[in-house]
Design a protein around this motif. Structure first.
Motif, mmCIF file in Angstrom:
data_model
loop_
_atom_site.group_PDB
_atom_site.id
_atom_site.type_symbol
_atom_site.label_atom_id
_atom_site.label_comp_id
_atom_site.label_asym_id
_atom_site.label_seq_id
_atom_site.Cartn_x
_atom_site.Cartn_y
_atom_site.Cartn_z
ATOM 1 N N LYS A 130 0.744 -1.175 0.194
ATOM 2 C CA LYS A 130 -0.077 -0.115 0.058
ATOM 3 C C LYS A 130 0.868 1.474 0.112
ATOM 4 C CE LYS A 130 -3.966 -1.912 2.552
ATOM 5 N NZ LYS A 130 -4.569 -1.864 3.981
ATOM 6 N N ALA A 131 2.103 1.200 0.531
ATOM 7 C CA ALA A 131 2.978 2.512 0.837
ATOM 8 C C ALA A 131 3.802 2.579 -0.532
ATOM 9 C CB ALA A 131 3.935 2.023 1.877
ATOM 10 N N LEU A 132 3.688 1.736 -1.447
ATOM 11 C CA LEU A 132 4.339 1.848 -2.788
ATOM 12 C C LEU A 132 3.836 3.043 -3.609
ATOM 13 C CD1 LEU A 132 4.976 -1.803 -3.962
ATOM 14 C CD2 LEU A 132 6.598 -0.213 -2.810
ATOM 15 N N LYS A 133 4.841 3.711 -4.350
ATOM 16 C CA LYS A 133 4.222 4.838 -5.234
ATOM 17 C C LYS A 133 3.924 3.943 -6.562
ATOM 18 C CE LYS A 133 7.074 7.984 -2.817
ATOM 19 N NZ LYS A 133 8.407 8.533 -2.716
ATOM 20 N N ASP A 142 7.857 -5.980 -13.986
ATOM 21 C CA ASP A 142 6.849 -7.173 -14.168
ATOM 22 C C ASP A 142 6.595 -7.644 -12.975
ATOM 23 O OD1 ASP A 142 6.868 -6.819 -16.912
ATOM 24 O OD2 ASP A 142 9.082 -8.158 -17.211
ATOM 25 N N VAL A 143 7.402 -7.698 -12.142
ATOM 26 C CA VAL A 143 6.996 -8.218 -10.609
ATOM 27 C C VAL A 143 7.432 -7.025 -9.559
ATOM 28 C CG1 VAL A 143 7.549 -10.724 -11.182
ATOM 29 C CG2 VAL A 143 9.287 -9.388 -10.376
ATOM 30 N N ILE A 144 6.957 -7.188 -8.280
ATOM 31 C CA ILE A 144 7.142 -6.432 -7.297
ATOM 32 C C ILE A 144 8.234 -6.932 -6.359
ATOM 33 C CG2 ILE A 144 6.238 -4.873 -5.607
ATOM 34 C CD1 ILE A 144 3.512 -5.373 -7.279
ATOM 35 N N GLU A 145 9.345 -6.154 -6.222
ATOM 36 C CA GLU A 145 10.245 -6.665 -5.306
ATOM 37 C C GLU A 145 10.211 -5.729 -4.036
ATOM 38 O OE1 GLU A 145 13.610 -8.395 -6.118
ATOM 39 O OE2 GLU A 145 12.755 -9.013 -8.130
#
Lengths: 581, 581
Positions: B383-386, B393-396
């Protein structure tokens, strides 16, 4: 419940009269800022003081630097003697005034030496009030802020502990300015400094404060005052030396007090009256004001008489706010000695005085043959002798290291009548010295009222009102359009413009109910609120509301500036300013 | 022949405007006293400034201490950077400003470092101007007077080098006082200090001086001024950056200068106009006044634009007396950082803005089974990501030190429309800063005239006259009985009383011929001399003499106070004050 000090300070902080200095950085004891309303109040109080001392008495104001060089404060005694006894806790290193630590044990702790204080602390096993540690040896801490002038730390400078010295140092220039006529006076309003060890009384004990001082130089042989009859009937609440011994003050006219030997002389009495009139004019309650004479053991050794004006405050009791002293010739003599300059006035007599005196006439017919080449030197030495040195059978002289005895027959005496046109005297100094900050606090406290009040458009039944005299109120008029509508806002702005042009400080306020806005202005002491309503558009009148009575009148808009000026400065009564609503 | 500086200073010393401080003890460079007339002149100049900035613009005055704590001057940069390069003669130990020693050798000595200055002094074999000795290595000497607050020297205090910081430090309190509305301003008139290494320019370079400063906090997005149209046509003598390059100043209306991009914006233009109007009103000659823009390399890096008002003087050439700068958000940011406090204003929008933004919605149905106990933590991190962090492609993610890779299917995106009601901004600061002492000296010089004049009863043909504006003249009226006889002295004293009651500073003078007395008052700038003669006893009129024209009118004695007040403050012309004699 909050005491009055807390109530006043809360209001003063919230509304912009007084703020703790450096609050953004946690604050520092002994420093206060005057906020927007406080600074304006202070300015007006200072200007009232000027009106009395400068305009009306003709004691011109000067402005000397706040930094002084060391010579000045050696002469004044501040380098040597301006100190408080200090003890530092050996555990927490907090500093305390030693005389305060022992005040419950001894009667007059401020008369004790550092060693005596150390002994009392040790003997009574007094502990550090902060941590319970053991206080260290007491020493005298000089209360002047020290700095150095120019590079290299070679020249010491001090922040002046009083404005007075600036006037003494300028004595030769002032004397010329006043064309050598006594009495004359100089005044100063400005900052003074006192590096308190540990100030704990809020605005009452500041490290940086404002003084208003007058130094009035008078002829020591004539301490009457030319305008004495204008104030001789003024009645003061006097707490004299005898009164203090008996434990009660006494109301008495100045004339009576002088006749009874209570106040030393007319000039001092006149200064007491000026002080009373000033304090009452700026808003100190006369019934909370007394003049306390210094007791013999508390008065400076050189002072002829000394009185403090004291104001009663809710938390601190009687607080000294003004000192009025006859300092005799002490200050001028001290600076004359330190500067090796004569500080005196040549006072011509109205009529020259004839004075008879003996002069020595050496008989050269005898001295010449007897002493040959030495005769002239001997004759001069004889002329310089005083009558009492001629009373013996023979006269003994030492000329070029050689003792010479001269028979009386070589000397004749002559009686000469001389005309003396005047004499050189050292003026005495009358010094009224005002602590402006304490006066500001006192008048805020004396003006502060909380009362029940029912008013249209305001739900809060408790009204806080500062009953400041209109002359010193920071905001002099509030201009309030009844509603925030263009047709009302426009004339309101015109009124603001007219008042500002007349030099009136105006607050324009259009937010919230009209009742709320009245209260907001009551709280800061705004004496008059001017409201623009729909009737203004019809007949060009506005309402003026009186802060103290909450009564309203309707008055014309076109001459509103003159009207308000007359209310504030001209002594016009509110009833005369318009027709009753 | 004496130059004008000497003439003015001679008069100023003799008549009580300016005195060298501590003269009794030999004086100290960089300190001047205002004598009785100087202090009154200064007070009136300050009050004129207040009338413009406080009463008319509504920028309330505050009064902060002259002593400041270290934090303030760390934030302001004075602890680090307020210094001059100093060199001490190794032989006579006299101190000099190193940049002054090399000023004939290099073009911009004030841009050089201490080491560079040392090198230039050595290379060019520059000698001590006093004794011919060799100057020592150059070092930076901090120009603040330092002291310590309280005992033990534990807490550093500095005498403020400018009044400005007091307003910045009080920003949170001021913001509340002005109820969070921009623009608002605060002003201060008071002492500031600069421990000059070796001041040699008399009253032009003082170690203790008086500043009048305004700090006006404005919305950085709107640098217009609501009253701009009132001053847009004021024509100023502008010496812009381009003008300086070309070597000539240019007369131009403020409106034109802004349109041509010479003055940065309306608010600054308005301040230039106020400055012009103030200086002209107190007696500076408009033809000896120019506004010089700071060159790019001389302007502070944070400043948006900066102008100095400069006054032409006979000895010193163009002297800076006022600085007017747009300092942007530099000061508030510096104090915010040092105090770790937000110094900003929440500015509500007139209409709430609708803003669309994406938010991350973690799919717990996928995350839960996949990550079990860690799922909640991961969801919060997501939720905190911009938005830009979700573009791969993926989220780290790194959770508790462990790298976790999340497939896009575990995350949904949602477009949200939010209503934003305002934003928090850091105000910009417009700072007009006035050097009062230099202004006082300048207006004395510009008012000083020696002229040939023939007048009844005065033998001296040369008349010295100070053509001060009546509003600032220290003595506002002289009252002169034609002869020292009771029948004339009595009404003269009544007039003195009436004028004093109206707040007018009066000089009563009955010594010497009437011509001599007129001249005495011309010399100190007294605008009106009122003479009581034998006609006064017959018809109750007195003469009023105009200082500048030496013309006289006869006017009634009973309303003399109103008459004189109107002449001084009301703009009444001398011709209208009575009938021609």
């Amino acid at each position: 419940m909050a005491d009055k000090y807390e109530q006043v300070i809360e209001l003063a902080k919230r509304r912009g009269f007084l703020w703790s200095s450096f609050e953004l950085y946690g604050g520092t004891a002994g420093f206060y800022d005057y906020g927007p309303l406080g600074a304006m109040l202070k300015r007006r109080v200072e200007n009232t003081w000027r009106d009395i001392f400068v305009i009306n008495e003709g004691y011109y104001e000067i402005e000397a630097p706040t930094i002084g060089i060391e010579d000045i404060f050696i002469a004044s005694g501040h380098v040597g003697g301006f100190s408080d006894p200090l003890t530092e806790c050996q555990k927490c290193h907090e500093a305390f005034r030693a005389d305060h630590l022992v005040k419950d044990i001894v009667d007059n702790p401020d008369t004790l030496s550092a060693d005596e204080l150390t002994e009392i602390i040790n003997k009574n096993n007094i502990k550090c009030p902060e941590c319970g540690g053991k206080p260290g040896a007491v020493y005298e801490f000089n209360l002047m802020f020290k700095t150095s002038i120019g590079p290299g730390g070679k020249r010491a400078g001090y922040l002046r502990p009083e404005t007075a010295q600036g006037m003494f140092v300028d004595f030769p220039r002032l004397l010329k300015f006043y064309r050598d006529h006594l009495p004359f006076g100089a005044t100063q309003i400005g900052k003074a400094y006192r590096n308190e060890i540990s100030p704990r009384q809020g605005v009452i004990r500041l490290r940086e404060f404002t003084q208003a001082e007058a130094e009035i130089f008078i002829d020591p042989r004539d301490k009457t005052h030319p305008k004495f009859n204008e104030i001789s009937d003024v009645v003061l609440n006097l707490y004299s030396q005898a009164g203090q011994a008996a434990g009660e003050s006494q109301k008495m006219s100045i004339k009576e007090a002088i006749e009874n030997g209570i106040i030393a002389h007319e000039f001092l009495g006149y200064c007491l009256a000026m002080t009373y009139q000033f304090l009452a004019r700026v808003g100190v309650s006369p019934e909370k004001l007394r003049f306390r004479q210094h007791m013999k053991d508390e008065m400076a050794h050189y002072a002829a008489d000394c009185w403090d004006a004291e104001i009663l405050s809710d938390r601190f009791g009687w607080v000294e706010v003004v000192g009025i002293a006859d300092r005799t010739d002490y200050d001028l003599k001290a600076h004359a000695k330190q500067s090796e300059t004569e500080l005196a006035v040549y006072v011509p007599y109205d009529n020259p005085k004839k004075i008879e005196r003996f002069t020595v006439k050496p008989n050269m017919g005898i001295l010449g043959p007897r002493f040959k080449g030495k005769a002239a030197k001997i004759a001069n030495a004889l002329k310089a002798l005083k009558p009492e040195e001629l009373s013996g059978d023979v006269i003994e002289l030492t000329i070029d290291g050689e003792k010479i005895t001269i028979e009386k027959d070589a000397v004749a005496f002559e009686k000469v009548t001389e005309e003396v046109h005047g004499e050189t005297i050292i003026p005495h100094v009358i010094e009224p010295s005002f602590g402006i900050d304490r006066i500001i606090y006192s008048l805020l406290e004396h003006s502060y009222f909380e009362e029940e009040a029912v008013e249209e458009g305001e739900e809060d039944k408790t009204r806080i009102v500062l009953r400041l005299p209109p002359e010193v109120a920071p905001v002099q008029a509030a201009v309030l359009p009844l509603l925030t509508r263009d047709e009302l806002v426009k004339p309101a702005n015109e009124i603001v413009k007219m008042l500002r042009k007349a030099g009136i400080l105006v607050a324009y306020d259009d937010s919230g109910t009209i009742g709320r806005r009245y209260r907001r202005n009551d709280e800061i002491g705004t004496p008059y609120s001017i409201t623009v309503d729909y009737q203004t558009l019809e007949d060009g009148t506005v309402t003026i509301r009186d802060r103290d009575t909450m009564k309203q009148v309707r008055a014309g808009m076109s001459d509103i500036a003159d009207n308000v000026c007359d209310l504030i400065y001209g002594g016009k009564s509110f009833e005369d300013s318009g027709r009753r609503v």
